[in-house]
Design a protein around this motif. Structure first.
Motif, PDB file in Angstrom:
ATOM      1  N   ASP A  41      -4.120  -4.246   1.255  1.00 17.38           N
ATOM      2  CA  ASP A  41      -3.719  -3.253   0.254  1.00 17.38           C
ATOM      3  C   ASP A  41      -4.557  -1.981   0.349  1.00 17.38           C
ATOM      4  N   ARG A  42      -5.771  -2.110   0.861  1.00 13.28           N
ATOM      5  CA  ARG A  42      -6.686  -0.974   0.992  1.00 13.28           C
ATOM      6  C   ARG A  42      -7.082  -0.794   2.459  1.00 13.28           C
ATOM      7  N   TRP A  43      -6.133  -1.025   3.348  1.00 17.57           N
ATOM      8  CA  TRP A  43      -6.454  -1.071   4.769  1.00 17.57           C
ATOM      9  C   TRP A  43      -7.061   0.236   5.288  1.00 17.57           C
ATOM     10  N   ALA A 100      -7.427   7.235   9.501  1.00 16.47           N
ATOM     11  CA  ALA A 100      -7.655   6.511   8.254  1.00 16.47           C
ATOM     12  C   ALA A 100      -7.991   7.470   7.112  1.00 16.47           C
ATOM     13  N   LEU A 101      -8.836   8.450   7.387  1.00 19.03           N
ATOM     14  CA  LEU A 101      -9.186   9.432   6.359  1.00 19.03           C
ATOM     15  C   LEU A 101      -7.967  10.264   5.963  1.00 19.03           C
ATOM     16  N   ALA A 102      -7.153  10.652   6.931  1.00 19.31           N
ATOM     17  CA  ALA A 102      -5.925  11.391   6.632  1.00 19.31           C
ATOM     18  C   ALA A 102      -4.998  10.554   5.751  1.00 19.31           C
ATOM     19  N   CYS A 103      -4.933   9.267   6.038  1.00 23.75           N
ATOM     20  CA  CYS A 103      -4.112   8.369   5.217  1.00 23.75           C
ATOM     21  C   CYS A 103      -4.638   8.311   3.791  1.00 23.75           C
ATOM     22  N   LEU A 150      -6.357  10.477   2.152  1.00 21.18           N
ATOM     23  CA  LEU A 150      -6.111  11.739   1.450  1.00 21.18           C
ATOM     24  C   LEU A 150      -4.622  11.989   1.222  1.00 21.18           C
ATOM     25  N   ALA A 151      -3.796  11.675   2.202  1.00 23.54           N
ATOM     26  CA  ALA A 151      -2.365  11.981   2.113  1.00 23.54           C
ATOM     27  C   ALA A 151      -1.646  11.125   1.082  1.00 23.54           C
ATOM     28  N   VAL A 152      -2.022   9.872   0.955  1.00 24.70           N
ATOM     29  CA  VAL A 152      -1.290   9.006   0.026  1.00 24.70           C
ATOM     30  C   VAL A 152      -1.578   9.342  -1.431  1.00 24.70           C
ATOM     31  N   LYS A 153      -2.478  10.268  -1.667  1.00 21.81           N
ATOM     32  CA  LYS A 153      -2.690  10.750  -3.036  1.00 21.81           C
ATOM     33  C   LYS A 153      -1.482  11.569  -3.501  1.00 21.81           C
ATOM     34  N   LEU A 154      -0.714  12.095  -2.540  1.00 17.51           N
ATOM     35  CA  LEU A 154       0.495  12.850  -2.862  1.00 17.51           C
ATOM     36  C   LEU A 154       1.645  11.859  -3.030  1.00 17.51           C
ATOM     37  N   PRO A 155       2.368  11.922  -4.155  1.00 18.41           N
ATOM     38  CA  PRO A 155       3.397  10.919  -4.452  1.00 18.41           C
ATOM     39  C   PRO A 155       4.472  10.782  -3.362  1.00 18.41           C
ATOM     40  N   LYS A 156       4.884  11.885  -2.759  1.00 21.69           N
ATOM     41  CA  LYS A 156       5.952  11.821  -1.763  1.00 21.69           C
ATOM     42  C   LYS A 156       5.485  11.208  -0.443  1.00 21.69           C
ATOM     43  N   ILE A 157       4.200  11.205  -0.211  1.00 22.59           N
ATOM     44  CA  ILE A 157       3.653  10.683   1.049  1.00 22.59           C
ATOM     45  C   ILE A 157       3.376   9.180   0.956  1.00 22.59           C
ATOM     46  N   LEU A 158       3.190   8.666  -0.237  1.00 19.69           N
ATOM     47  CA  LEU A 158       2.818   7.264  -0.413  1.00 19.69           C
ATOM     48  C   LEU A 158       3.778   6.322   0.312  1.00 19.69           C
ATOM     49  N   ARG A 159       5.063   6.632   0.281  1.00 22.34           N
ATOM     50  CA  ARG A 159       6.034   5.741   0.932  1.00 22.34           C
ATOM     51  C   ARG A 159       5.929   5.773   2.453  1.00 22.34           C
ATOM     52  N   TRP A 213       2.876   3.395   5.666  1.00 22.38           N
ATOM     53  CA  TRP A 213       3.041   2.451   6.773  1.00 22.38           C
ATOM     54  C   TRP A 213       2.955   3.158   8.120  1.00 22.38           C
ATOM     55  N   LEU A 214       3.362   4.438   8.201  1.00 23.30           N
ATOM     56  CA  LEU A 214       3.258   5.176   9.460  1.00 23.30           C
ATOM     57  C   LEU A 214       1.798   5.421   9.839  1.00 23.30           C
ATOM     58  N   PHE A 215       0.968   5.689   8.853  1.00 26.78           N
ATOM     59  CA  PHE A 215      -0.468   5.835   9.128  1.00 26.78           C
ATOM     60  C   PHE A 215      -1.039   4.516   9.663  1.00 26.78           C
ATOM     61  N   TYR A 216      -0.622   3.405   9.046  1.00 27.30           N
ATOM     62  CA  TYR A 216      -1.110   2.098   9.498  1.00 27.30           C
ATOM     63  C   TYR A 216      -0.605   1.783  10.902  1.00 27.30           C
ATOM     64  N   ALA A 217       0.644   2.152  11.191  1.00 30.34           N
ATOM     65  CA  ALA A 217       1.178   1.957  12.538  1.00 30.34           C
ATOM     66  C   ALA A 217       0.409   2.814  13.542  1.00 30.34           C
ATOM     67  N   ALA A 218       0.063   4.031  13.143  1.00 25.62           N
ATOM     68  CA  ALA A 218      -0.734   4.898  14.022  1.00 25.62           C
ATOM     69  C   ALA A 218      -2.108   4.284  14.264  1.00 25.62           C
ATOM     70  N   LEU A 219      -2.689   3.701  13.216  1.00 23.10           N
ATOM     71  CA  LEU A 219      -3.980   3.020  13.387  1.00 23.10           C
ATOM     72  C   LEU A 219      -3.852   1.845  14.351  1.00 23.10           C
ATOM     73  N   ALA A 220      -2.762   1.097  14.244  1.00 24.83           N
ATOM     74  CA  ALA A 220      -2.549  -0.024  15.170  1.00 24.83           C
ATOM     75  C   ALA A 220      -2.476   0.489  16.604  1.00 24.83           C
ATOM     76  N   LEU A 221      -1.797   1.594  16.812  1.00 26.79           N
ATOM     77  CA  LEU A 221      -1.680   2.174  18.149  1.00 26.79           C
ATOM     78  C   LEU A 221      -3.040   2.650  18.665  1.00 26.79           C
ATOM     79  N   VAL A 222      -3.798   3.321  17.812  1.00 23.43           N
ATOM     80  CA  VAL A 222      -5.127   3.814  18.213  1.00 23.43           C
ATOM     81  C   VAL A 222      -6.049   2.650  18.561  1.00 23.43           C
TER      82      VAL A 222
END
Length: 171
Positions: free
Chosen positions: A10-12, A56-59, A61-70, A73-82
């Motif tokens: 939940d806090r990945w 991770a830091l971008a994620c 900060l970005a998920v603080k914006l309501p429209k970005i929260l959904r 998962w793309l940030f997490y997928a990017a982390l998996a790729l990195v």
């Protein structure tokens, strides 16, 4: 146990940022306090953690914006790729250390740590060989730093992918 894993996922982004920072701190400690100068592939591995920390830091900060929260998962997928790139770098490095394949041409087989004499030679204009990528400077339980990095990066890849799959919107 599953509750703990669920709480981590939940806090990945926070755990990924902390893991990247911890791996960079450990590498710096080996260099600073242990006297192990990094080879070319060691520096590549560090770049992976810098990129992962940035994503991770971008994620965070970005998920603080309501429209970005959904789109978290793309940030997490990017982390998996990195982190998967980190696995590849570490496996390549480990394989070069075990002489399964040649290391990059930028790594010398006669490298070593940076000593006072080496520094004075360098200041005097001499060419200094970088540390060798194909020689493990340190091992624990049979694995070099690159081997441990491969295992840790694999774990981080797995958890990042798991977090991405949990967050992915269901349609």
């Amino acid at each position: 146990m599953m509750q703990l894993i669920r709480a981590v996922l939940d806090r990945w982004a926070f755990f990924a940022l902390g893991s990247a920072a911890l791996m960079l701190a450990i590498a710096h400690a080996f260099e600073t306090f242990g006297g192990y100068a990094p080879c070319t592939l060691c520096l590549r591995a560090r770049e992976v953690y810098w990129v992962a920390g940035t994503v991770a830091l971008a994620c965070i900060l970005a998920v603080k914006l309501p429209k970005i929260l959904r789109w978290r998962w793309l940030f997490y997928a990017a982390l998996a790729l990195v982190f998967a790139v980190g696995v590849a770098v570490a496996v390549y490095h480990s394989g070069a250390e075990w002489k399964w394949w040649p290391g990059p041409s930028t790594c010398a087989s006669t490298g070593g740590g940076v000593s006072t004499k080496a520094m004075s030679d360098l200041l005097g204009g001499a060419k200094i060989q970088p540390p060798a990528c194909d020689e493990a400077a340190w091992r624990l339980l049979g694995l070099s730093m690159a081997g441990w990095n491969a295992l840790i990066s694999l774990k981080l890849t797995f958890y990042s992918a798991w977090a991405a799959l949990r967050e992915r919107p269901r349609s």
